[in-house]
Design an enzyme around this catalytic site. Structure first.
Site, mmCIF file in Angstrom:
data_model
loop_
_atom_site.group_PDB
_atom_site.id
_atom_site.type_symbol
_atom_site.label_atom_id
_atom_site.label_comp_id
_atom_site.label_asym_id
_atom_site.label_seq_id
_atom_site.Cartn_x
_atom_site.Cartn_y
_atom_site.Cartn_z
ATOM 1 N N ASP A 85 5.416 38.808 66.711
ATOM 2 C CA ASP A 85 4.922 37.446 66.563
ATOM 3 C C ASP A 85 3.439 37.510 66.913
ATOM 4 O O ASP A 85 3.019 38.335 67.707
ATOM 5 C CB ASP A 85 5.691 36.520 67.514
ATOM 6 C CG ASP A 85 5.555 35.069 67.080
ATOM 7 O OD1 ASP A 85 4.809 34.805 66.118
ATOM 8 O OD2 ASP A 85 6.189 34.211 67.718
ATOM 9 N N ASP A 120 0.119 31.960 62.760
ATOM 10 C CA ASP A 120 0.472 30.683 62.136
ATOM 11 C C ASP A 120 0.219 29.529 63.098
ATOM 12 O O ASP A 120 -0.109 29.739 64.257
ATOM 13 C CB ASP A 120 1.940 30.691 61.668
ATOM 14 C CG ASP A 120 2.912 31.007 62.794
ATOM 15 O OD1 ASP A 120 2.471 31.503 63.850
ATOM 16 O OD2 ASP A 120 4.117 30.759 62.626
ATOM 17 N N CYS A 271 35.080 35.537 79.775
ATOM 18 C CA CYS A 271 34.451 36.591 78.978
ATOM 19 C C CYS A 271 34.883 37.938 79.541
ATOM 20 O O CYS A 271 35.203 38.044 80.726
ATOM 21 C CB CYS A 271 32.930 36.433 79.057
ATOM 22 S SG CYS A 271 32.004 37.776 78.281
ATOM 23 N N CYS A 273 32.959 40.910 78.933
ATOM 24 C CA CYS A 273 31.882 41.883 78.766
ATOM 25 C C CYS A 273 31.788 42.734 80.039
ATOM 26 O O CYS A 273 32.475 42.470 81.020
ATOM 27 C CB CYS A 273 30.565 41.187 78.437
ATOM 28 S SG CYS A 273 29.762 40.405 79.854
ATOM 29 N N CYS A 276 31.130 40.523 83.122
ATOM 30 C CA CYS A 276 32.186 39.576 83.515
ATOM 31 C C CYS A 276 33.493 40.262 83.896
ATOM 32 O O CYS A 276 34.291 39.701 84.643
ATOM 33 C CB CYS A 276 32.416 38.561 82.410
ATOM 34 S SG CYS A 276 30.917 37.658 81.992
HETATM 35 ZN ZN LIG Z 1 30.383 38.192 79.889
#
Ligand SMILES: [Zn+2]
Length: 501
Positions: A85, A120, A271, A273, A276
């Site tokens: 960017d 931009d 979750c 993951c 978690c």
């Molecule tokens: Zn998680």
């Protein structure tokens, strides 16, 4: 450079080739800070992110010539594809940046960005028309100048489409950038729209741009909410960057597929993951601040990645419409945006003519899905030589011509045009009752009301108008078809299932 492999609605799975490798789209593009990134780029790579975005303006200010020597990949420690960017975000935040578009372009070229963005001037959201128009013109001027400065290049320069909620400016902007030769377009700054949950405005903005550039890949700036990803993909966005995983983490916000929650308010972690499954909510809350932010950020990235993967699988399955409508229930404003799909003709081209899996039909919005529109179009061309139309209710068995109900009706009345009907698809002539999706759909069995299904009334009306029936017979009394006939102004005779016609 960009190859489309699969599509559904306006969404597609594609391959984008950059100087540093191939990126599969739709892709979530994590924002990486060139100086103070805390979730390592190695971690991002390992998670499967093939493309990241970083800020060339901050890189210029912090590293200057050193960045020119080392290149942006070395600066951020990432050997995949890097998008840069140019400072547009700083313009949005602080009003201006102290660098010229030409210098910025040269710098982005020098640091060997794979997907650089010209300097931009983002319109943001809520800018009055005249001002937004000026910003669009400035961005177009900068973009043109950028192309002149960089000359021949392997990099994929991005055309920044601005205009926000002013659809005609968005269209104008996209048209100009397209004719300048940009191969990848980026839609300006929906961050504020999304913070205000203005999903419908966002959908209109994307649709306005896609009308002008249906084929070229489109990037959506700042779209880092799991809720908006299916919507944006279905409308034809191929990439979206965001720093949300980190910004939300700093704010104690934990993403889930349908909402963001405050970690403070969570008793359970919904979750599995790496973070978690190894921490309880209590343990996560108890982490020391810096450590906690990184842990939530990693979890958030996991949710975003999983969302993109779910959307991709839906494209392969031909179930993107179902997925978007299911997702739309997560927030009333998202449903408002999804309802716009009813009138978007652009969703048809990418929707396959035949799908392996049946389409699921639940409620009035589903009469507008591209497969249903397409089927009604086929029926509207159908010419019958018969003088009597017999309408039979649909059974669970498909196609209609293979059912006992059809055979019996035919035996009793060999000279009639026999059709079944379906509130979502309209009139189904037995002869073409095996065309997708007439034989490939599952509907919720419940009472339907004809005034919820104007496309059905229209389908019946034009079928009768296009043919020369002297009589219309309805087999078995049914409030839906009788109501539709009344609304279509067609007089009918009703007979019982086994009654002589
Ligand atoms: Zn998680």
């Amino acid at each position: 450079m960009f190859e489309i492999r699969h599509s559904d609605l306006a969404g597609r799975i594609g391959k984008l080739e950059t100087p540093h490798g191939v990126v599969e789209t739709p892709a979530f593009v994590p924002v990486v800070h060139p100086v103070k990134q805390t979730v390592s780029t190695q971690f991002l790579k390992k998670m499967g992110f093939e493309l990241v975005i970083t800020n060339a303006y901050i890189t210029l200010r912090h590293y200057g010539d050193e960045a020119r020597k080392r290149g942006i990949h070395d600066i951020i420690g990432f050997d995949g594809s890097v998008m840069t960017d140019s400072g547009g975000y700083q313009v949005l935040e602080y009003g201006s940046v102290d660098v010229e578009p030409a210098d910025m372009a040269q710098f982005e070229k020098d640091i060997r960005s794979d997907i650089p963005i010209p300097l931009d001037k983002p319109t943001g959201y809520g800018l009055e028309y005249e001002m937004a128009k000026q910003y669009v013109e400035t961005t177009l001027k900068n973009s043109k100048e950028t192309l002149q400065v960089v000359g021949e290049t392997d990099a994929i320069w991005v055309g920044p489409v601005q205009g926000a909620e002013h659809s005609d400016l968005v269209e104008h902007s996209a048209k100009e950038l397209d004719s300048m030769g940009f191969q990848l377009m980026a839609l300006g700054s929906p961050v504020e729209l999304m913070e205000a949950y203005e999903f419908a405005t966002l959908a209109r903005m994307i649709a306005a741009a896609k009308k002008v550039i249906p084929a070229k890949p489109v990037h959506l700036f700042g779209a880092g909410h799991p809720l908006t990803i299916p919507l944006a993909v279905a409308l034809g966005c191929d990439m979206f960057d965001s720093a949300s995983y980190m910004l939300y983490a700093k704010d104690g916000r934990y993403m889930t597929p349908n909402a963001t929650m405050r970690l403070d308010e969570l008793t359970y972690l919904p979750c599995q993951c790496d973070i978690c499954s190894t921490h309880s909510a209590q343990e996560l809350k108890g982490l020391e601040m810096d450590e906690r932010i990184i842990a939530i950020a990693k979890h958030n990235l996991h949710v975003l990645k999983a969302e993109v993967d779910s959307v991709k699988q839906s494209i392969l399955d031909g179930r993107l419409w179902e997925y978007v409508m299911q997702k739309a229930r997560a927030h009333p404003k998202l449903m408002e945006a999804a309802r716009l799909f009813a009138d978007l003709e652009m969703l048809e081209a990418g929707t396959p003519a035949f799908k392996e899996k049946a389409v699921y039909l639940y409620e009035p919005i589903d009469q507008h899905r591209p497969e249903a529109k397409r089927y009604r179009k086929i029926v509207s061309q159908y010419k019958s030589q018969k003088r009597r139309l017999v309408l039979c209710p649909e059974t669970d068995l498909h196609p209609f011509y293979s059912t006992r109900s059809f055979r019996e009706t035919l035996k009793r009345n060999p000279d009639a045009q026999i059709c079944s009907y379906n509130p979502f698809l309209g009139i189904i002539p037995a002869e073409i009752s095996d065309i997708f999706p007439a034989a490939h759909n599952i509907v919720t069995r419940s009472a339907y009301f004809s005034n919820d299904y104007p496309t059905f009334v229209q389908s019946l009306k034009s079928f009768v108008a296009n043919n020369n029936f002297e009589e219309v017979v309805i087999v078995t009394s049914d409030a839906f078809i009788e109501g539709a006939a009344r609304e279509a102004g067609i007089s009918v005779r009703i007979v019982g299932q086994h009654e002589q016609l």
